[in-house]
Design a protein around this motif. Structure first.
Motif, short mmCIF file in Angstrom:
data_model
loop_
_atom_site.label_atom_id
_atom_site.label_comp_id
_atom_site.label_asym_id
_atom_site.label_seq_id
_atom_site.Cartn_x
_atom_site.Cartn_y
_atom_site.Cartn_z
N TYR A 1 0.76 -1.33 0.07
CA TYR A 1 0.05 -0.24 0.04
C TYR A 1 0.94 1.24 0.04
O TYR A 1 1.94 1.34 0.44
N ALA A 2 0.54 2.27 -0.85
CA ALA A 2 1.02 3.48 -0.63
C ALA A 2 0.66 4.38 0.56
O ALA A 2 -0.27 3.84 1.44
N GLU A 3 1.09 5.56 0.87
CA GLU A 3 0.43 6.54 1.83
C GLU A 3 -1.12 6.63 1.57
O GLU A 3 -1.58 6.90 0.38
N LEU A 4 -1.67 7.01 2.75
CA LEU A 4 -3.24 7.40 2.61
C LEU A 4 -3.20 9.00 1.95
O LEU A 4 -2.60 9.76 2.70
N PRO A 5 -3.85 9.05 0.86
CA PRO A 5 -4.15 10.30 0.38
C PRO A 5 -4.52 11.44 1.35
O PRO A 5 -5.40 11.02 2.17
N SER A 6 -4.00 12.51 1.32
CA SER A 6 -4.48 13.76 2.08
C SER A 6 -6.23 13.80 1.71
O SER A 6 -6.68 13.78 0.78
N ASP A 7 -6.78 14.20 2.82
CA ASP A 7 -8.33 14.38 2.69
C ASP A 7 -9.21 13.15 2.48
O ASP A 7 -9.98 12.92 1.60
N HIS A 8 -8.67 11.90 2.94
CA HIS A 8 -9.18 10.76 2.58
C HIS A 8 -9.16 9.96 3.80
O HIS A 8 -8.49 10.29 4.74
N THR A 9 -10.51 8.95 4.26
CA THR A 9 -10.46 8.26 5.32
C THR A 9 -10.39 6.74 4.90
O THR A 9 -10.78 6.43 3.75
N TYR A 10 -10.07 5.94 5.58
CA TYR A 10 -10.41 4.32 5.65
C TYR A 10 -11.76 4.40 5.82
O TYR A 10 -12.55 4.70 6.77
N ALA A 11 -12.53 3.66 4.75
CA ALA A 11 -13.81 3.40 4.78
C ALA A 11 -14.29 1.87 5.08
O ALA A 11 -15.55 1.71 5.53
N GLY A 12 -13.54 1.06 4.88
CA GLY A 12 -13.88 -0.55 5.03
C GLY A 12 -12.79 -1.38 4.11
O GLY A 12 -11.99 -1.01 3.75
N ILE A 13 -13.37 -2.55 3.99
CA ILE A 13 -12.50 -3.57 3.38
C ILE A 13 -13.28 -4.16 2.17
O ILE A 13 -14.41 -4.62 2.15
N GLU A 14 -12.68 -4.41 0.91
CA GLU A 14 -13.32 -4.99 -0.04
C GLU A 14 -13.62 -6.51 0.28
O GLU A 14 -12.87 -7.23 0.65
N ILE A 15 -14.92 -6.83 -0.19
CA ILE A 15 -15.45 -8.16 0.13
C ILE A 15 -15.24 -9.26 -0.66
O ILE A 15 -14.68 -10.49 -0.31
N ASN A 16 -15.24 -8.80 -1.96
CA ASN A 16 -15.10 -9.69 -3.07
C ASN A 16 -14.11 -9.35 -4.14
O ASN A 16 -14.11 -8.03 -4.29
N THR A 17 -13.27 -9.99 -4.87
CA THR A 17 -12.67 -9.80 -6.08
C THR A 17 -13.47 -9.04 -6.93
O THR A 17 -14.28 -9.78 -7.38
N VAL A 18 -13.04 -8.07 -7.66
CA VAL A 18 -13.84 -7.22 -8.73
C VAL A 18 -12.66 -6.66 -9.77
O VAL A 18 -11.54 -6.64 -9.40
#
Length: 132
Positions: free
Chosen positions: A72-89
């Motif tokens: 993973y790269a750095e969390l971009p500014s003005d972003h928050t962690y929202a959840g985890i991907e459930i299935n591959t897309v």
């Protein structure tokens, strides 16, 4: 944001790891979200990928990965962690189921979570991160 073509013919994504990384799903974002994949380089967004949200626009996105595509790269500014991907897309059909309460086997996640795990746990306290 580039618009996702939601009328494409269905394409199968076969990943035997979805149910290994996502152990329990107790709650998800109702209806899922179409992800903004502009600038995201991998062709597939795997189950267990961290999903972020841009605070100004409310757009959901896959967490960026480094140039090597290995972490993973750095969390971009003005972003928050929202959840985890459930299935591959596929990136071309980025309709995401997003876990907000459940259990994730972080050892089986698509990218190492060591550098961001403490912050993700703080932002998503209803997700139990375990190494099975």
């Amino acid at each position: 944001m580039a618009a996702a073509n939601l009328v494409n013919d269905a394409k199968a994504v076969v990943s035997g790891e979805d149910n290994i990384v996502i152990v329990d799903v107790f709650q998800s974002i109702r209806g899922g979200r179409t992800l903004d994949v502009a600038g995201f380089t991998p062709d597939v967004i795997k189950a267990g990928h961290v999903i972020i949200k841009e605070t100004a626009t409310g757009e959901y996105k896959p967490m960026p990965v480094d140039a090597d595509g290995t972490a993973y790269a750095e969390l971009p500014s003005d972003h928050t962690y929202a959840g985890i991907e459930i299935n591959t897309v596929l990136k071309t059909l980025p309709m995401a189921g997003i876990l907000v309460r459940g259990t994730v086997n972080c050892k089986a996640a698509p990218y190492p979570m060591n550098s961001i795990l403490a912050a993700v746990k703080t932002a998503l306290p209803l997700i139990d991160f375990r190494e099975d």
